[in-house]
Design a protein around this motif. Structure first.
Motif, PDB file in Angstrom:
ATOM      1  N   TYR A 386       0.837  -1.201   0.000  1.00  0.00           N
ATOM      2  CA  TYR A 386       0.000   0.000   0.000  1.00  0.00           C
ATOM      3  C   TYR A 386       0.870   1.249   0.000  1.00  0.00           C
ATOM      4  O   TYR A 386       1.944   1.277   0.610  1.00  0.00           O
ATOM      5  N   ALA A 387       0.379   2.282  -0.690  1.00  0.00           N
ATOM      6  CA  ALA A 387       1.075   3.574  -0.672  1.00  0.00           C
ATOM      7  C   ALA A 387       0.839   4.232   0.678  1.00  0.00           C
ATOM      8  O   ALA A 387      -0.225   4.069   1.274  1.00  0.00           O
ATOM      9  N   PRO A 388       1.825   4.977   1.214  1.00  0.00           N
ATOM     10  CA  PRO A 388       1.610   5.648   2.506  1.00  0.00           C
ATOM     11  C   PRO A 388       0.566   6.746   2.375  1.00  0.00           C
ATOM     12  O   PRO A 388       0.352   7.289   1.286  1.00  0.00           O
ATOM     13  N   VAL A 389      -0.084   7.064   3.489  1.00  0.00           N
ATOM     14  CA  VAL A 389      -1.169   8.047   3.451  1.00  0.00           C
ATOM     15  C   VAL A 389      -0.646   9.452   3.731  1.00  0.00           C
ATOM     16  O   VAL A 389      -1.401  10.415   3.714  1.00  0.00           O
ATOM     17  N   ALA A 390       0.658   9.572   4.004  1.00  0.00           N
ATOM     18  CA  ALA A 390       1.255  10.881   4.270  1.00  0.00           C
ATOM     19  C   ALA A 390       2.247  11.214   3.167  1.00  0.00           C
ATOM     20  O   ALA A 390       2.738  10.339   2.466  1.00  0.00           O
ATOM     21  N   PHE A 391       2.547  12.506   3.023  1.00  0.00           N
ATOM     22  CA  PHE A 391       3.558  12.949   2.074  1.00  0.00           C
ATOM     23  C   PHE A 391       4.511  13.892   2.798  1.00  0.00           C
ATOM     24  O   PHE A 391       4.083  14.868   3.410  1.00  0.00           O
ATOM     25  N   CYS A 392       5.798  13.575   2.758  1.00  0.00           N
ATOM     26  CA  CYS A 392       6.816  14.378   3.441  1.00  0.00           C
ATOM     27  C   CYS A 392       6.455  14.591   4.916  1.00  0.00           C
ATOM     28  O   CYS A 392       6.519  15.711   5.447  1.00  0.00           O
ATOM     29  N   GLY A 393       6.066  13.495   5.560  1.00  0.00           N
ATOM     30  CA  GLY A 393       5.868  13.551   7.015  1.00  0.00           C
ATOM     31  C   GLY A 393       4.561  14.135   7.480  1.00  0.00           C
ATOM     32  O   GLY A 393       4.307  14.226   8.673  1.00  0.00           O
ATOM     33  N   SER A 394       3.673  14.583   6.566  1.00  0.00           N
ATOM     34  CA  SER A 394       2.399  15.182   6.973  1.00  0.00           C
ATOM     35  C   SER A 394       1.263  14.556   6.179  1.00  0.00           C
ATOM     36  O   SER A 394       1.474  14.125   5.041  1.00  0.00           O
ATOM     37  N   PRO A 395       0.061  14.509   6.777  1.00  0.00           N
ATOM     38  CA  PRO A 395      -1.085  13.971   6.022  1.00  0.00           C
ATOM     39  C   PRO A 395      -1.313  14.773   4.749  1.00  0.00           C
ATOM     40  O   PRO A 395      -1.128  15.991   4.733  1.00  0.00           O
ATOM     41  N   LEU A 396      -1.704  14.102   3.712  1.00  0.00           N
ATOM     42  CA  LEU A 396      -1.877  14.728   2.403  1.00  0.00           C
ATOM     43  C   LEU A 396      -3.174  15.522   2.374  1.00  0.00           C
ATOM     44  O   LEU A 396      -4.220  15.018   2.779  1.00  0.00           O
ATOM     45  N   GLN A 398      -6.451  17.524   0.688  1.00  0.00           N
ATOM     46  CA  GLN A 398      -7.437  16.979  -0.250  1.00  0.00           C
ATOM     47  C   GLN A 398      -7.041  17.232  -1.703  1.00  0.00           C
ATOM     48  O   GLN A 398      -7.135  16.361  -2.550  1.00  0.00           O
ATOM     49  N   ASN A 399      -6.592  18.455  -1.997  1.00  0.00           N
ATOM     50  CA  ASN A 399      -6.212  18.800  -3.378  1.00  0.00           C
ATOM     51  C   ASN A 399      -4.700  18.967  -3.525  1.00  0.00           C
ATOM     52  O   ASN A 399      -4.219  19.573  -4.475  1.00  0.00           O
ATOM     53  N   GLN A 400      -3.975  18.436  -2.549  1.00  0.00           N
ATOM     54  CA  GLN A 400      -2.531  18.681  -2.555  1.00  0.00           C
ATOM     55  C   GLN A 400      -1.812  17.844  -3.610  1.00  0.00           C
ATOM     56  O   GLN A 400      -2.138  16.681  -3.828  1.00  0.00           O
ATOM     57  N   LYS A 401      -0.824  18.483  -4.267  1.00  0.00           N
ATOM     58  CA  LYS A 401      -0.012  17.751  -5.236  1.00  0.00           C
ATOM     59  C   LYS A 401       1.054  16.973  -4.493  1.00  0.00           C
ATOM     60  O   LYS A 401       1.591  17.442  -3.487  1.00  0.00           O
ATOM     61  N   LYS A 402       1.355  15.794  -5.008  1.00  0.00           N
ATOM     62  CA  LYS A 402       2.434  15.020  -4.396  1.00  0.00           C
ATOM     63  C   LYS A 402       3.277  14.376  -5.488  1.00  0.00           C
ATOM     64  O   LYS A 402       2.833  14.231  -6.628  1.00  0.00           O
ATOM     65  N   ILE A 403       4.501  14.024  -5.127  1.00  0.00           N
ATOM     66  CA  ILE A 403       5.366  13.306  -6.062  1.00  0.00           C
ATOM     67  C   ILE A 403       5.336  11.839  -5.634  1.00  0.00           C
ATOM     68  O   ILE A 403       5.916  11.477  -4.610  1.00  0.00           O
ATOM     69  N   GLN A 404       4.644  11.031  -6.397  1.00  0.00           N
ATOM     70  CA  GLN A 404       4.443   9.626  -6.021  1.00  0.00           C
ATOM     71  C   GLN A 404       5.771   8.900  -5.843  1.00  0.00           C
ATOM     72  O   GLN A 404       5.959   8.141  -4.903  1.00  0.00           O
ATOM     73  N   ASP A 405       6.715   9.158  -6.770  1.00  0.00           N
ATOM     74  CA  ASP A 405       7.967   8.399  -6.757  1.00  0.00           C
ATOM     75  C   ASP A 405       9.123   9.211  -6.189  1.00  0.00           C
ATOM     76  O   ASP A 405      10.259   9.073  -6.612  1.00  0.00           O
ATOM     77  N   LEU A 406       8.826  10.076  -5.218  1.00  0.00           N
ATOM     78  CA  LEU A 406       9.877  10.907  -4.632  1.00  0.00           C
ATOM     79  C   LEU A 406      10.950  10.050  -3.974  1.00  0.00           C
ATOM     80  O   LEU A 406      12.135  10.235  -4.189  1.00  0.00           O
TER      81      LEU A 406
END
Length: 1206
Positions: A386-396, A398-406
């Motif tokens: 499963y992919a993690p539910v946070a991005f860079c240590g913080s919850p993502l 709703q409309n936030q951009k993320k880099i999936q393969d960071l």
């Protein structure tokens, strides 16, 4: 249309080829984001994002066997700037520490003259970042100061040492792989050599004959009954998980060895038809292994979660560590000469791998995560990732951009441990992993090479000139390189056998010839091809001729590219017209044998063009005359004019100018032949010079003619003054001589069998020299000039070098060269520029929106440099500009972008605990300082801190992890010693019932049977009554005083006096053990006291690990402590920024720190930012504000208003 600019000045560079076997382990991927790779005696620096070589370091005389980037785990500032520092070691025992940007050596280290077996930088203490540990054969480990080259200490061992591995969680633990087994050192220190000889562990082969069996302190039975000899252990690596596990790599399996039990707790085996392992690299961000196989295939194996959500009994869940195959890349075609050498993983993101191949290729693979459908194929037997539910240590958001393969930890979530709650199914997104080839660097093929530089740059061709070098190879292809970038321009398959020579006939076309191996009659197949570069079209220049004839020895194109002379071994030469492709003359059979030949630079093209111009003017005048005047012009003059015009018909191209060449025969006689159109005339003959041997080569420029012979003599002829001067060089056969391009440039490049020289023919003096054994360790195969002041040499080590005229192997400055693609590497910038860029990307509170337009701020910091680093991070721009990206996420992202090891760890821990405590406050749970939020409040979307942070993790998760580990040890125990260790651990963890069961398992014939039985009784009957408690405490204290620390601590834990046990452990210097016990046994308040004492110890001068102390305090929620605890530590600035923007915390140091930070920003040139922070510092910042706006009247309104932004 973009104007085409020509870079006339070429950088010195090296084009590399196939690797030597000794280069096999010489590759490293640093936190700086670059790959270093040894190729023979050179070191390539590769940018993996753009797949280009950006530097080649040359100073070693022997093959490079190891390269290591220095670690970046320190806070960077103007006094500790970003720097590209690399250590390299060669097979002659020399270690060089490089400043990679300038291409110069910091220092050179030499102890013995044997190959360095292994080396690594020490990274754990803050005092010095220059310490380098190296293994000098056969059995010495030496600690060096990598900045000065000073030896700090040296220690020898009984066995030959092959490699070493540090414990990533305890820098005092070091494992040495020796020819006999493994030696464990537990007292490693930078201040003095290890005191003891270490604990030896022999790896037993189950089928070894008794005669060869050594006394084994801890035998290691190999699984599956396969025969295991120690010499098959290729490498040992400490795992990046705080389990005290070590990986042992065998060709067909990887053993996971528990060092406490000296027992295998897991096996990664290959099925019978599988391809053997040659390397394994453990990951830190997730419990996963990258494995390299003999066919060049890279596989990723992820540890299976030890519990499924529906399992109720955690004790039954762990049977063995299992690593499931989750992804694999394509294999390469392995041959005798092509085989995979080494794999390196990006340490920052752990989702990129580079594979080096023996033929010089570097393959860059990237791991990609693809969202897949929730339906899992049950036949595969694998639980979904499963992919993690946070991005860079913080919850993502709703409309936030993320880099999936960071990075790896943003692609797949954490492995669950026994008793841990999985995230809610609604938040989970199932992913599958795939490898994608994102870059490929290919080297030159095997030597020999034939070199020829394209015609030189002139004022006429400056608008479309490209500095192209044609390289003929042994497999018949011609590689054309653009020397501005050093990149391959065209790879043309022209011939079927080895290319012997190349001659350019224009800026975009050349002739090349190749000869096959001779048959019994000594005849060969000659191939002479004309190649047009823009189209790649080739045609046989001599038509059907070429089969079964004497070999072509050389070909020479005339100065104006009109005529071509082809010289054969035992056959008269041929003269061709290059423009029409016609044979002008095949010389008679009695024609002398040619040993050397050269075209004269003089010709009559100018006089022909002048005549043509005069003829045209006269014709024009003649046609405008009246009839009477025309009749008065003599008819003979008209006919002469018409004749001149017809000769030059069709413009400048069709003019057949007169050119001439000279050649020598076997007796040394010089012949002069003139060619004009179809006519060939024999000219004067000059008798041989008695002082010269057989002439091997001739060069002619202006009024100077130079002859070289097989005995090493050079004869300089001044044709104007009619003088000749012979110089004996005593260097043996003169193989080739070439004049430098450029008007009036009389420099001459001479190639011998043992090297090369540059001569000045005006002064008849040598300018520079290169000789095997003296300056270099490689033989020169071919030479040419690439500009008027740079030479290009092809050498036997498979490299082609562009060098200054001095022919010193000088590396170039990286920040001065032209790169095809922009490179993201802050380490290439000036220190001030790099820090300005970082401050700019981190915070822009003075402006309403975040911007990536750095030009205004940055011009002063860059100081005129042509690098714009933001060009190359286009994939990050959208995320950095996203308004939903919070400050903590931005700090993490920027530290990952900069490859800042210490910052990345700091922000990971800070972000996690800031959010945990913020959530606890939000839930109105009172959390006293120094206590982590209660277990119930931990079900945050970001989960717990990753286990590779060890004692920085939450206590509840750390306890579960340690319990799971003991259960695994229990399952795997195979002797009484193992059972005893498990029982001891269970007692410390408070699992008394299970410990009693293990104690009662002791057999009656065991000497410890009575003690264990009594111990079991004691554990079950302990009551909390006063007398029994005081007695046990007294006994425990006496035991500790008499040297039985472990037993005393165990007794104290039995009576719930773990806090006292921790104090005793700390008193006796067992700080790590005390921290471990505090995490698993104590309540938050007591645990906090123990860990705070540990932090104070880490700050002491003899330990000097202040950065770790800060992380410990952060994990306790002591957010103001780092400010007061380490007042001068640089990292507090970053911390204050976030903390001041996250909470309001009155503290006397915050104002002073804001002023300090503002002063730093002012020195970096960020005045607006400095004004913002000075205004937030209250009274302390008023003076700085005055200084900032001195002479500009009042402080700007918006700056004054910023005080109230909070």
């Amino acid at each position: 249309m973009i104007p085409y600019s020509v870079n006339i000045k070429l950088a010195a560079r090296t084009l590399t080829g196939t690797l030597n076997l000794q280069n096999k382990t010489a590759v490293d991927w640093g936190w700086q984001g670059l790959i270093a790779q040894g190729c023979h005696s050179s070191i390539l620096i590769i940018d993996p994002k753009t797949s280009q070589t950006i530097q080649v370091l040359e100073r070693h005389k022997a093959n490079v066997v190891k390269v290591k980037w220095s670690r970046e785990n320190y806070h960077h500032s103007l006094s500790s700037p970003y720097s590209l520092r690399l250590a390299s070691a060669d097979s002659a025992g020399k270690i060089i520490v490089w400043d990679v940007v300038s291409g110069t050596a910091h220092c050179e280290i030499q102890e013995h003259s044997k190959p360095i077996q292994d080396m690594d930088w020490l990274w754990t203490q803050d005092a010095s970042r220059d310490l380098l540990l190296a293994i000098h054969p056969p059995n010495y480990i030496v600690l060096w100061n990598g900045d000065t080259g000073t030896k700090l200490w040296k220690k020898s061992y009984a066995e030959n040492i092959l490699s070493f591995s540090f414990d990533p969680f305890d820098p005092s633990n070091l494992a040495l792989l020796t020819s006999e087994g493994i030696v464990f050192i537990s007292d490693f220190s930078h201040s003095k050599p290890p005191g003891s000889g270490g604990k030896k562990v022999y790896i037993a082969s189950p089928h070894a004959s008794p005669a060869h069996t050594k006394p084994v302190p801890a035998a290691l039975p190999a699984p599956t009954g396969a025969k295991k000899a120690l010499n098959k252990v290729k490498v040992l690596i400490t795992n990046e998980k705080p389990t005290n596990h070590m990986l042992l790599l065998y060709p067909r399996e990887i053993l996971i060895l528990d060092l406490e039990l000296s027992q295998t707790v897991g096996v990664v085996a290959i099925e019978r038809s599988g391809v053997p392992f040659i390397q394994v690299v453990p990951c830190a961000q997730r419990d996963a292994l990258f494995c390299l196989h003999e066919n060049g295939c890279i596989t990723l194996r992820v540890c299976r979660s030890t519990t499924a959500p529906d399992e109720s009994d955690p004790e039954q869940s762990v049977q063995e560590l299992v690593y499931d195959l989750r992804s694999q890349c394509d294999a390469i075609r392995v041959t005798k000469t092509v085989r995979p050498y080494r794999m390196v993983i990006c340490p920052v993101n752990e989702n990129n791998a580079a594979l080096t191949v023996s033929d010089g290729r570097v393959m860059l693979w990237e791991l990609k995560a693809h969202v897949s459908k929730p339906t899992v194929n049950p036949s595969s037997g694998l639980s979904p990732l499963y992919a993690p539910v946070a991005f860079c240590g913080s919850p993502l958001g709703q409309n936030q951009k993320k880099i999936q393969d960071l990075s790896l930890n943003t692609m797949i979530g954490q492995s669950l441990v026994s008793g841990a709650d999985p995230p809610p199914p609604t938040l989970q997104q199932e992913v599958q992993l795939k490898f994608l080839l994102t870059g490929l660097l290919s080297g030159l093929p095997l030597p020999p090479f034939a070199l020829r530089m394209c015609p030189p740059l002139t004022t006429k061709n400056i608008n479309h000139y490209q500095p192209l070098l044609a390289v003929g190879t042994s497999n018949g292809s011609v590689l054309v390189y653009n020397l501005t970038s050093g990149l391959l321009h065209k790879d043309l398959s022209v011939h079927s056998c080895e290319v012997k020579g190349i001659e350019w006939v224009s800026l975009t076309s050349f002739l090349s010839f190749a000869t096959s191996t001779p048959n019994n009659a000594g005849l060969v197949r000659n191939e002479l091809q004309h190649v047009d570069l823009p189209t790649g079209r080739c045609f046989a220049f001599r038509g059907e001729q070429g089969n079964d004839e004497p070999a072509i020895e050389m070909m020479k194109v005339s100065h104006l590219k009109q005529y071509l002379v082809v010289v054969f071994r035992d056959k008269p030469l041929e003269l061709w017209d290059v423009r029409t492709g016609t044979l002008l003359r095949e010389m008679a059979k009695n024609f002398p044998t040619v040993t050397a030949l050269e075209w004269s630079p003089s010709h009559n093209l100018k006089s022909l063009k002048k005549k043509q111009l005069l003829a045209r003017e006269a014709m024009a005048r003649y046609t405008t005359l009246s009839d009477n005047e025309q009749s008065s012009v003599e008819s003979s003059v008209i006919s002469l004019l018409q004749d001149a015009e017809s000769k030059s018909e069709g413009g400048g191209q069709a003019i057949s100018a007169r050119e001439h060449f000279v050649f020598t025969d076997t007796d040394g006689q010089v012949y002069h032949i003139t060619v004009e159109g179809n006519t060939v005339k024999d000219g004067a003959r000059i008798p041989p010079d008695g002082s010269m041997g057989s002439i091997a080569c001739i060069a002619w420029k202006g009024d100077t003619l130079v002859l070289g012979d097989v005995d090493g003599n050079l004869n300089f002829w001044d044709l104007k003054a009619r003088l000749s001067r012979g110089i004996p060089t005593h260097r043996g056969w003169v193989k080739k001589i070439r004049f430098a391009p450029g008007k009036g440039n009389q420099k001459l490049l001479v190639m011998y069998t043992d090297g090369a020289e540059v001569w000045d023919t005006k002064e008849v003096s040598m300018v520079s020299s290169l000789r095997i054994g003296r300056n270099v360790n490689y033989r020169i195969l071919d030479i040419d000039w690439c500009t008027s002041d740079k030479v290009v040499l092809a050498s036997e080590d498979g490299c082609i070098r562009v060098l200054e005229m001095a022919m010193k192997s000088a590396s170039y400055r990286m920040d001065e060269q032209d790169l095809t693609d922009p490179v993201w590497c802050p380490y290439l910038l000036l220190p001030r520029a790099a820090l300005t860029l970082k401050a700019f990307l981190l915070l822009q509170p003075w402006s309403g929106t975040f911007t990536m337009d750095i030009t205004q701020v940055y011009v002063s910091a860059l100081n005129g440099s042509h690098i714009n680093p933001l060009e190359s991070i286009y994939d990050m721009k959208s995320v950095l500009l996203d308004p939903e990206l919070n400050l903590l996420q931005r700090c993490l992202l920027v530290s990952r972008l900069f490859g800042d090891e210490s910052d990345l760890q700091f922000w990971t821990v800070a972000a996690h605990y800031l959010q945990s405590f913020a959530q606890a406050r939000h839930l109105s749970v009172p959390v006293p300082e120094g206590q982590t939020p209660a277990e119930g409040t931990q079900a945050t979307p970001q989960g717990h801190l990753d286990i590779y942070h060890d004692t920085l993790c939450e206590s509840f998760y750390f306890q579960r992890f340690q319990l799971e580990r003991v259960h695994l040890q229990e399952v795997k125990r195979s002797s009484y010693e193992h059972t005893k260790k498990c029982a001891d651990q269970l007692l410390l963890l408070g699992q008394t019932d299970r410990a009693v069961q293990l104690l009662l398992e002791t057999s009656a014939d065991n000497p410890s049977y009575y003690c264990d039985s009594l111990k079991a009784c004691l554990v079950t009957t302990i009551t909390s009554s006063g007398p029994s408690q005081s007695t046990i405490k007294l006994v425990a204290t006496n035991m500790i005083a008499n040297g039985k620390l472990a037993e005393g601590v165990q007794l104290l834990c039995l009576i719930d006096k773990a806090a006292d046990a921790c104090r005793y452990l700390q008193t006796y210097g067992e700080w790590n053990r005390a921290a471990w016990l505090a995490k698993v046994r104590l309540n938050p308040a007591e645990s906090s006291d123990v860990l705070k004492r540990w932090a104070e110890h880490l700050c002491s001068p003899q330990v000097n690990q202040k950065s770790k102390a800060i992380l410990v305090l952060l994990s306790l929620g002591c957010f103001h402590k780092p400010l007061s605890h380490v007042p001068h530590y640089q990292l507090l600035w970053d911390f204050i920024l976030v903390f001041s923007l996250t909470y309001v915390l009155p503290h006397k140091l915050i104002g002073a720190a804001f002023v300090d930070y503002a002063r730093l920003l002012r020195t970096l040139g960020l005045r607006e930012s400095a004004a913002f922070w000075a205004s937030r510092a209250g009274g302390a910042g008023e003076q700085l504000l005055e200084e900032l706006f001195q002479g500009e009247g009042a402080v700007p309104e918006e700056t004054e208003g910023m005080e109230n932004t909070e």
